[in-house]
Motif scaffolding. Sequence first.
Motif, PDB file in Angstrom:
ATOM      1  N   ASN A  56       0.029   0.367  -9.924  1.00 63.48           N
ATOM      2  CA  ASN A  56       0.288   0.791  -8.553  1.00 63.48           C
ATOM      3  C   ASN A  56      -0.958   0.826  -7.667  1.00 63.48           C
ATOM      4  O   ASN A  56      -0.840   0.893  -6.450  1.00 63.48           O
ATOM      5  CB  ASN A  56       0.912   2.196  -8.539  1.00 63.48           C
ATOM      6  N   ALA A  57      -2.120   0.802  -8.277  1.00 65.74           N
ATOM      7  CA  ALA A  57      -3.354   0.964  -7.505  1.00 65.74           C
ATOM      8  C   ALA A  57      -3.438  -0.083  -6.388  1.00 65.74           C
ATOM      9  O   ALA A  57      -3.320  -1.283  -6.624  1.00 65.74           O
ATOM     10  CB  ALA A  57      -4.571   0.844  -8.420  1.00 65.74           C
ATOM     11  N   GLY A  58      -3.598   0.408  -5.166  1.00 64.86           N
ATOM     12  CA  GLY A  58      -3.769  -0.483  -4.028  1.00 64.86           C
ATOM     13  C   GLY A  58      -2.499  -1.170  -3.572  1.00 64.86           C
ATOM     14  O   GLY A  58      -2.564  -2.144  -2.832  1.00 64.86           O
ATOM     15  N   ARG A  59      -1.344  -0.667  -3.998  1.00 66.83           N
ATOM     16  CA  ARG A  59      -0.082  -1.305  -3.650  1.00 66.83           C
ATOM     17  C   ARG A  59       0.895  -0.301  -3.054  1.00 66.83           C
ATOM     18  O   ARG A  59       0.909   0.875  -3.427  1.00 66.83           O
ATOM     19  CB  ARG A  59       0.556  -1.936  -4.882  1.00 66.83           C
ATOM     20  N   ALA A  60       1.742  -0.803  -2.159  1.00 67.05           N
ATOM     21  CA  ALA A  60       2.769   0.024  -1.531  1.00 67.05           C
ATOM     22  C   ALA A  60       3.907  -0.887  -1.091  1.00 67.05           C
ATOM     23  O   ALA A  60       3.753  -2.105  -1.030  1.00 67.05           O
ATOM     24  CB  ALA A  60       2.189   0.756  -0.321  1.00 67.05           C
TER      25      ALA A  60
END
Length: 119
Positions: A56-60
């Motif tokens: 999930n890091a850096g993602r949305a």
Amino acid sequence: MPHMTVEYTNNLQGINETTLMAALTNAVCDHPTVADEADVKARIAALSSYQIGRNNAGRAFAHVELRLMAGRTAEVKKELSDRLAAVLKAEIPAQAGLQVQLSVDIVDMDKPSYFKGKL
């Protein structure tokens, strides 16, 4: 009908849920195939539990699902999808350090099994 569900990851900043829902609802209500604006029901949810790929890091993401009674043409569905996508692009601010995925899905509802009533 139509039913609209908006979901977005809670790491997105600067989203005004009221403004976003109103803009999305207006985009649907203004389409000539929607006979009664009071038939459009919308809800929105910020997701605290989600997975994007393996990390999930850096993602949305933000996603809109519009459920319509079956029978609309592919062209009408594309017009509605394009309208909703344009609202997402306009209303969700760019996020430093985040790759934000926007998506829209138009789903046919089965008329024989759908119930709608009033009290």
